[in-house]
Design an enzyme around this catalytic site. Structure first.
Site, PDB file in Angstrom:
ATOM      1  N   SER A 160       0.842  -1.195   0.000  1.00  0.00           N
ATOM      2  CA  SER A 160       0.000   0.000   0.000  1.00  0.00           C
ATOM      3  C   SER A 160       0.883   1.254   0.000  1.00  0.00           C
ATOM      4  O   SER A 160       1.727   1.402  -0.874  1.00  0.00           O
ATOM      5  CB  SER A 160      -0.971  -0.037   1.183  1.00  0.00           C
ATOM      6  OG  SER A 160      -1.934   0.975   1.070  1.00  0.00           O
ATOM      7  N   ASP A 259      -9.563  -3.839  -5.989  1.00  0.00           N
ATOM      8  CA  ASP A 259      -8.913  -2.783  -5.225  1.00  0.00           C
ATOM      9  C   ASP A 259      -9.144  -1.465  -5.967  1.00  0.00           C
ATOM     10  O   ASP A 259      -8.887  -1.386  -7.174  1.00  0.00           O
ATOM     11  CB  ASP A 259      -7.417  -3.100  -5.123  1.00  0.00           C
ATOM     12  CG  ASP A 259      -6.602  -2.033  -4.393  1.00  0.00           C
ATOM     13  OD1 ASP A 259      -7.173  -1.017  -3.943  1.00  0.00           O
ATOM     14  OD2 ASP A 259      -5.378  -2.229  -4.271  1.00  0.00           O
ATOM     15  N   HIS A 289      -8.231  -4.350  -1.237  1.00  0.00           N
ATOM     16  CA  HIS A 289      -6.977  -3.752  -0.793  1.00  0.00           C
ATOM     17  C   HIS A 289      -6.569  -4.328   0.566  1.00  0.00           C
ATOM     18  O   HIS A 289      -7.394  -4.481   1.463  1.00  0.00           O
ATOM     19  CB  HIS A 289      -7.114  -2.229  -0.707  1.00  0.00           C
ATOM     20  CG  HIS A 289      -5.807  -1.526  -0.575  1.00  0.00           C
ATOM     21  ND1 HIS A 289      -4.894  -1.451  -1.600  1.00  0.00           N
ATOM     22  CD2 HIS A 289      -5.238  -0.880   0.479  1.00  0.00           C
ATOM     23  CE1 HIS A 289      -3.832  -0.776  -1.203  1.00  0.00           C
ATOM     24  NE2 HIS A 289      -4.009  -0.431   0.060  1.00  0.00           N
TER      25      HIS A 289
END
Length: 313
Positions: A160, A259, A289
């Site tokens: 991320s 995502d 995600h």
């Protein structure tokens, strides 16, 4: 972190104040594990900045006869939340170190908005140089690294926002004298990128359980240099041209359809490849995600991809 995990979304619990400060939600810290698959300990990185490193050594692989790859990891959290000591990332790094196996170093970095970008990139570069110093000065090196670390197989990884940091750390490493360690690759898992013009996956993310659009915009507002927009090179390297990436070490870029950031991850991987970087793309799966933090089979799938990248290098 959302409907599939049963954990309230922490990004929606961030409170912004008129003076530019924020109140963060409570995040559980890692409890003691009576039967950990790995040993772990904390070491200071830069006390003046409050940064530190959490090292993970797999017990089953902890033999002087078996040197392990060294993997420097940067956690996610939109540059605003979390640390290596938070329960979710601690458990994930424990599992990853045991599964690969590898000597994993989970690095903290200064969070926004107290320290906006490029502060986290500076901390990442400092963490890389710390690893280099361990190899260059064995007399003062940490015994885990000295005994078990294979510095010829050194990797940088992030998930991320940590994936964004890992990419920028890889860029910084190009101009560093890292001898005697060798940066063998950069692993960029579901990297957090942005931009002013919405992608299709962003447009569909108004009610995403992990990265809803309003949280996405808020995180960039809190993170980027004052006066910048989401097309800044820190958020949107594809629009900036990726010229700095020329000559970068091999990379693996991972993403999941579903995502909100997936479209940008795919654009990034393609653009990186066009700059002549060797890119291993893992973009065919579906999910959400940060799925590996909450769904064990997805964690194992990620570890399998990382293992193949690390041990095949």
């Amino acid at each position: 972190m959302g409907s599939d995990s049963g954990i309230p979304n922490p990004f929606l619990q961030i409170v912004e104040h008129p003076d530019g400060t924020i109140t963060r939600p409570f995040v559980p810290q890692s409890p003691p594990n009576p039967n950990p698959p790995v040993l772990s300990k904390d070491l200071p990185l830069n006390p003046s900045r409050g940064t530190y490193l959490r090292l993970y050594l797999p017990i089953a692989a902890a033999s002087p006869d078996q040197k392990l790859p060294v993997l420097l990891f940067f956690h996610g959290g939109g540059f605003v939340l979390f640390s290596p000591s938070d329960a979710t990332y601690h458990a994930s790094c424990e599992a990853m170190a045991a599964s690969l196996p590898a000597l994993v170093i989970s690095a903290s970095y200064r969070l926004a908005p107290e320290t906006r970008l490029p502060g986290a990139y500076d901390d990442a570069a400092e963490a890389i140089l710390w690893v280099q110093s361990q190899a260059a000065n064995p007399a003062s090196a940490d015994p885990w690294l000295l005994t078990h670390g294979d510095f010829s197989k050194f990797f940088v990884m992030g998930s991320s926002s940590g994936g964004n940091i890992a990419y920028h750390a890889g860029l910084r490493a190009k101009s560093m004298d890292l001898c005697p360690i060798h940066l063998s690759g950069v692993i960029i898992n579901q990297p957090y990128f942005g931009g002013i013009e919405r992608t299709e996956s962003e447009e569909a993310s108004e009610e995403d359980p992990v990265v809803p659009l309003r949280s996405n915009d808020m995180l960039w507002r809190l993170t980027l240099p004052i006066g910048s927009d989401r097309d800044h090179e820190f958020a949107n390297p594809v629009k900036a041209g990726l010229d700095e990436a020329v000559g970068m070490v091999r990379c693996m870029v991972l993403g999941l359809k579903g995502d909100p950031l997936f479209d940008r991850q795919k654009l990034f991987a393609d653009a990186l490849e066009k700059k002549g970087v060797e890119v291993v793309k893992k973009l065919d799966g579906s999910g959400f995600h940060a799925m590996e933090l909450f769904v064990p089979p997805q964690a194992e799938a990620l570890f399998k991809d990382v293992r193949e990248f690390v041990y095949g290098a």
